[in-house]
Design a protein around this motif. Structure first.
Motif, PDB file in Angstrom:
ATOM      1  N   THR A 137      55.691 114.067 -83.932  1.00  0.00           N
ATOM      2  CA  THR A 137      57.011 114.004 -84.027  1.00  0.00           C
ATOM      3  C   THR A 137      57.778 113.242 -84.693  1.00  0.00           C
ATOM      4  OG1 THR A 137      57.010 113.824 -81.661  1.00  0.00           O
ATOM      5  CG2 THR A 137      55.998 116.487 -82.291  1.00  0.00           C
ATOM      6  N   LEU A 138      59.132 113.438 -84.588  1.00  0.00           N
ATOM      7  CA  LEU A 138      60.057 112.602 -84.302  1.00  0.00           C
ATOM      8  C   LEU A 138      59.893 111.605 -83.546  1.00  0.00           C
ATOM      9  CD1 LEU A 138      61.883 111.522 -86.549  1.00  0.00           C
ATOM     10  CD2 LEU A 138      64.041 113.012 -85.094  1.00  0.00           C
ATOM     11  N   GLU A 139      60.215 111.762 -81.644  1.00  0.00           N
ATOM     12  CA  GLU A 139      60.122 111.514 -80.935  1.00  0.00           C
ATOM     13  C   GLU A 139      59.085 110.473 -80.567  1.00  0.00           C
ATOM     14  OE1 GLU A 139      60.932 114.516 -80.878  1.00  0.00           O
ATOM     15  OE2 GLU A 139      62.106 115.825 -79.589  1.00  0.00           O
ATOM     16  N   ALA A 140      57.463 111.669 -80.803  1.00  0.00           N
ATOM     17  CA  ALA A 140      56.421 110.363 -80.241  1.00  0.00           C
ATOM     18  C   ALA A 140      56.173 109.154 -81.495  1.00  0.00           C
ATOM     19  CB  ALA A 140      55.368 111.767 -81.031  1.00  0.00           C
ATOM     20  N   HIS A 141      57.063 109.059 -82.998  1.00  0.00           N
ATOM     21  CA  HIS A 141      57.251 108.177 -83.894  1.00  0.00           C
ATOM     22  C   HIS A 141      58.024 107.396 -83.713  1.00  0.00           C
ATOM     23  CE1 HIS A 141      56.606 106.079 -87.533  1.00  0.00           C
ATOM     24  NE2 HIS A 141      58.596 106.783 -87.829  1.00  0.00           N
ATOM     25  N   ILE A 142      59.407 107.305 -82.932  1.00  0.00           N
ATOM     26  CA  ILE A 142      60.100 106.584 -82.237  1.00  0.00           C
ATOM     27  C   ILE A 142      59.428 105.631 -81.697  1.00  0.00           C
ATOM     28  CG2 ILE A 142      61.954 106.334 -81.420  1.00  0.00           C
ATOM     29  CD1 ILE A 142      63.553 108.354 -82.931  1.00  0.00           C
ATOM     30  N   ASP A 143      58.496 106.271 -80.400  1.00  0.00           N
ATOM     31  CA  ASP A 143      58.249 106.071 -79.338  1.00  0.00           C
ATOM     32  C   ASP A 143      57.254 104.835 -79.471  1.00  0.00           C
ATOM     33  OD1 ASP A 143      59.327 106.960 -76.897  1.00  0.00           O
ATOM     34  OD2 ASP A 143      58.108 108.684 -77.153  1.00  0.00           O
ATOM     35  N   GLY A 144      56.666 105.461 -80.561  1.00  0.00           N
ATOM     36  CA  GLY A 144      55.309 104.133 -80.801  1.00  0.00           C
ATOM     37  C   GLY A 144      55.888 102.960 -82.315  1.00  0.00           C
ATOM     38  N   LEU A 145      57.218 103.053 -82.407  1.00  0.00           N
ATOM     39  CA  LEU A 145      57.613 101.872 -82.755  1.00  0.00           C
ATOM     40  C   LEU A 145      58.435 101.196 -82.155  1.00  0.00           C
ATOM     41  CD1 LEU A 145      59.897 103.976 -85.951  1.00  0.00           C
ATOM     42  CD2 LEU A 145      58.260 102.189 -85.956  1.00  0.00           C
ATOM     43  N   TRP A 146      59.021 101.260 -80.943  1.00  0.00           N
ATOM     44  CA  TRP A 146      59.202  99.907 -80.106  1.00  0.00           C
ATOM     45  C   TRP A 146      58.222  99.090 -80.322  1.00  0.00           C
ATOM     46  CZ3 TRP A 146      63.744 100.959 -80.203  1.00  0.00           C
ATOM     47  CH2 TRP A 146      64.376 101.939 -80.138  1.00  0.00           C
ATOM     48  N   PRO A 147      56.867  98.739 -79.523  1.00  0.00           N
ATOM     49  CA  PRO A 147      56.551  98.539 -80.249  1.00  0.00           C
ATOM     50  C   PRO A 147      56.484  96.704 -81.356  1.00  0.00           C
ATOM     51  CG  PRO A 147      55.402  99.889 -78.916  1.00  0.00           C
ATOM     52  CD  PRO A 147      55.781 100.581 -79.856  1.00  0.00           C
ATOM     53  N   GLN A 148      56.511  97.520 -82.380  1.00  0.00           N
ATOM     54  CA  GLN A 148      56.101  97.222 -83.722  1.00  0.00           C
ATOM     55  C   GLN A 148      57.141  96.380 -83.992  1.00  0.00           C
ATOM     56  OE1 GLN A 148      54.868  99.643 -87.023  1.00  0.00           O
ATOM     57  NE2 GLN A 148      54.065 100.881 -85.695  1.00  0.00           N
ATOM     58  N   LEU A 149      58.791  96.654 -83.520  1.00  0.00           N
ATOM     59  CA  LEU A 149      59.269  96.538 -83.277  1.00  0.00           C
ATOM     60  C   LEU A 149      60.126  94.917 -82.221  1.00  0.00           C
ATOM     61  CD1 LEU A 149      62.110  99.083 -84.945  1.00  0.00           C
ATOM     62  CD2 LEU A 149      61.031  97.263 -86.307  1.00  0.00           C
ATOM     63  N   THR A 150      59.508  95.285 -81.524  1.00  0.00           N
ATOM     64  CA  THR A 150      59.111  94.039 -80.183  1.00  0.00           C
ATOM     65  C   THR A 150      58.986  92.540 -80.455  1.00  0.00           C
ATOM     66  OG1 THR A 150      59.304  95.755 -78.569  1.00  0.00           O
ATOM     67  CG2 THR A 150      58.348  93.948 -77.980  1.00  0.00           C
ATOM     68  N   ARG A 151      59.407  91.332 -80.181  1.00  0.00           N
ATOM     69  CA  ARG A 151      59.619  89.969 -80.225  1.00  0.00           C
ATOM     70  C   ARG A 151      60.070  89.331 -79.583  1.00  0.00           C
ATOM     71  NH1 ARG A 151      58.639  92.941 -83.849  1.00  0.00           N
ATOM     72  NH2 ARG A 151      58.897  92.555 -86.155  1.00  0.00           N
ATOM     73  N   ILE A 152      58.261  88.296 -79.226  1.00  0.00           N
ATOM     74  CA  ILE A 152      58.660  87.703 -78.393  1.00  0.00           C
ATOM     75  C   ILE A 152      58.599  86.185 -79.124  1.00  0.00           C
ATOM     76  CG2 ILE A 152      57.165  86.681 -76.279  1.00  0.00           C
ATOM     77  CD1 ILE A 152      56.473  89.291 -75.901  1.00  0.00           C
ATOM     78  N   ASP A 153      59.800  85.203 -78.490  1.00  0.00           N
ATOM     79  CA  ASP A 153      59.912  84.240 -78.944  1.00  0.00           C
ATOM     80  C   ASP A 153      58.745  82.836 -78.511  1.00  0.00           C
ATOM     81  OD1 ASP A 153      62.149  85.020 -80.744  1.00  0.00           O
ATOM     82  OD2 ASP A 153      63.457  83.961 -79.411  1.00  0.00           O
ATOM     83  N   PRO A 154      58.135  82.623 -79.613  1.00  0.00           N
ATOM     84  CA  PRO A 154      57.303  80.682 -79.205  1.00  0.00           C
ATOM     85  C   PRO A 154      58.475  79.806 -78.819  1.00  0.00           C
ATOM     86  CG  PRO A 154      57.762  81.025 -81.264  1.00  0.00           C
ATOM     87  CD  PRO A 154      58.666  82.821 -81.155  1.00  0.00           C
TER      88      PRO A 154
END
Length: 557
Positions: A137-154
């Motif tokens: 679903t659209l909601e499930a897809h968005i929830d799955g995108l957050w980790p892909q768009l998350t960054r932690i700076d070195p």
């Protein structure tokens, strides 16, 4: 705004022609951009309407200043399809040494610019588009995108234009490899609804850290963005977190709220009626309101060639004036729109700093009201009185100067002393922050319904100019502002209409292309477009707004 992102392969090895700029652009402009940049500092000359005392120093050297000749050479070829690519490339050694080597080697018959760049820079790589899992679903897809768009700076890397942040954050996606200011508020709305409250909390802390480090929140977390900010949503971020954690959040971030306000109001106390300085304008009646500005007047590093060509298209205007106006337009977030164009159509006529924008001043009212509330929680009565008064005066000035009697809120041209006649989605900001009267809110709703509402959501403006912040594009943040503002004033049927129309268009594109994108076509007849770069997917603020709207209107597609 993404991690290691898309970078087209360098073009076939161009041999640099030192005279290329002189032939590509009008006489004198090349000397300003290449020879002049070599002597540049981060302090840009101020226009006549800004006292010299308003100058501020950019604390981090930007790529175009660190390597002026090389930077101009790479961008004017252009070596990469996207001008942002080289602005984001990290020098592998001291930029001064790279510049010196370039100057020494560039006249050699066999000098290859692309080879030189590859040997001396870590160029960002392309990130693959996320794939939709079958049946998601659209909601499930968005929830799955957050980790892909998350960054932690070195740990900070030498010579990187990226501003290192202390906590994890979410980027918009596509070419946008870093955290952006106003994007992030709308992203945070979705993070909260997806159960990622810790990530939303981290992002507020990151913005507070930027204020502590630089005195303001830059456009994005890059050194070349430090000369400008974006629509001031920090107070809305604090409010969002306070709804979860309680009022202690206001006290925690009170110092940063006040410093953000001081940045936007710098120079106000010394202005006479009819004068402006940096981001502040004092109107003829003494009212103090804000405008967009940028502290530099050179081409934007991330859009260098676009800006040079725009300046060259209007030989009657000083290039530095055009660059300043383009940069101010970028600070507005509406880069670019007929709102800022002198003739309503041509980018070369841009005059952003001549307008007192209704959205900016509505957001500044919210900032002032939030500071007053935070001071009340912190038992600081003098501060409460000061900022209650500031908020009250601003609300009165908005009602007096930013209302078009045809029935909508609009920008005020302080130089020509006239209200804009353009109907835009920014008209809803006084409703969004709650300063409109009930009568004016009702009139605004009528205007929105008759002139902006489309099958795919709310139009950005009514004009088609080819700019991305004009018709027929529909942007997620503006849909949220409209829905919230209309709901606040009891216009629930129209609010739902806006939301469900936009959600329907998002679903249509999702079903067709299996992704969420930066902007949409409000008519539903095409795809979002226009502007300086191709349509981006990812996409942070779309994900956030859609996720939040689907909670509010669960029966929507």
């Amino acid at each position: 705004m993404h991690g290691r992102l898309p970078c087209p392969e360098p073009r076939p090895e161009p041999v640099l022609n030192r005279c290329a700029l002189e032939t590509a652009f009008r006489p004198g402009l090349a000397a300003l951009l290449v020879g002049g940049l070599a002597a540049c500092t981060a302090l840009a000359p101020q226009r006549a309407d800004a006292p010299a005392t308003a100058r501020v120093e950019t604390p981090v050297e930007t790529p175009d200043l660190a390597m002026p000749a090389l930077f101009a050479a790479v961008q004017q070829v252009p070596l990469f399809d996207d001008q942002k690519t080289f602005a984001d490339a990290r020098p592998l050694r001291d930029p001064a040494d790279i510049e010196a080597d370039f100057l020494a080697l560039r006249d050699a018959p066999d000098f290859q610019l692309a080879t030189f760049v590859r040997a001396n820079f870590d160029v960002p790589a392309q990130v693959a588009t996320s794939q939709v899992k079958v049946g998601r679903t659209l909601e499930a897809h968005i929830d799955g995108l957050w980790p892909q768009l998350t960054r932690i700076d070195p740990a900070p890397l030498p010579y990187d234009s990226r501003l290192t942040l202390p906590h994890a954050y979410v980027v918009p996606g596509g070419r946008f490899r870093e955290m952006y200011y106003w994007d992030s508020y709308f992203t945070m709305l979705g993070l909260v609804e997806s159960g990622q409250r810790d990530r939303a909390r981290d992002m507020v802390a990151n913005f507070a850290a930027l204020i502590d480090a630089y005195g303001h929140i830059p456009n994005g977390a890059r050194s070349y963005y430090l000369s400008r900010s974006q629509p001031p949503y920090f107070s809305h971020m604090v409010e969002l977190e306070a709804r979860i954690e309680g009022d202690t959040v206001y006290r925690r971030y009170l110092p940063q709220l006040r410093r953000e306000h001081a940045f936007w109001m710098q120079g106000a106390s010394s202005l006479a009626p009819g004068q402006a300085s940096r981001r502040v304008v004092r109107l003829d009646d003494g009212s103090v309101l804000n405008r967009y500005w940028d502290d530099r007047d050179t081409p934007r590093p991330e859009a260098w060639l676009h800006d040079v060509r725009t300046a060259a298209s209007v030989p009657e205007r000083p290039p530095t004036e055009v660059f300043r106006e383009l940069r101010a337009g970028a600070e507005s977030g509406w880069d670019y729109s007929s709102r800022w164009l002198g003739d309503g159509n041509t980018l070369g006529t841009i005059r952003t700093t001549a307008f007192v924008p209704v959205d900016l001043n509505s957001l500044m009212h919210h900032l002032e009201a939030t500071i007053a509330f935070a001071c009340r929680k912190a038992a600081q009565p003098d501060c409460v009185r000061e900022f209650d008064e500031r908020a009250s005066q601003r609300a009165a000035a908005i009602e007096k100067h930013l209302w078009n009697t045809d029935g909508f809120y609009a920008d005020y041209d302080w130089q020509r002393r006239q209200i804009s006649t353009k109907v835009t989605a920014a008209s809803l900001y006084p409703l969004f922050v709650g300063i409109a009267s009930q009568q004016r809110a009702k009139l605004t709703a009528v205007t929105v319904r008759t002139q902006l509402l489309q099958p795919g959501g709310l139009l950005t403006t009514t004009l088609r100019t080819g700019q991305q912040w004009d018709a027929s594009n529909a942007w997620a943040p503006l849909q949220w502002v409209a829905v919230e503002g209309l709901h606040r004033y009891g216009e629930d049927a129209l609010a739902k209409h806006v939301a469900t129309n936009f959600l329907g268009e998002v679903q249509r594109v999702f079903d067709d292309q299996h992704k969420l994108v930066e902007k949409y076509d409000a008519t539903g007849e095409a795809h979002g477009g226009g502007g300086e770069y191709p349509l981006q997917d990812g996409f942070g603020w779309t994900n956030g707004v859609v996720r939040a709207l689907l909670v509010r209107y669960p029966q929507s597609p």
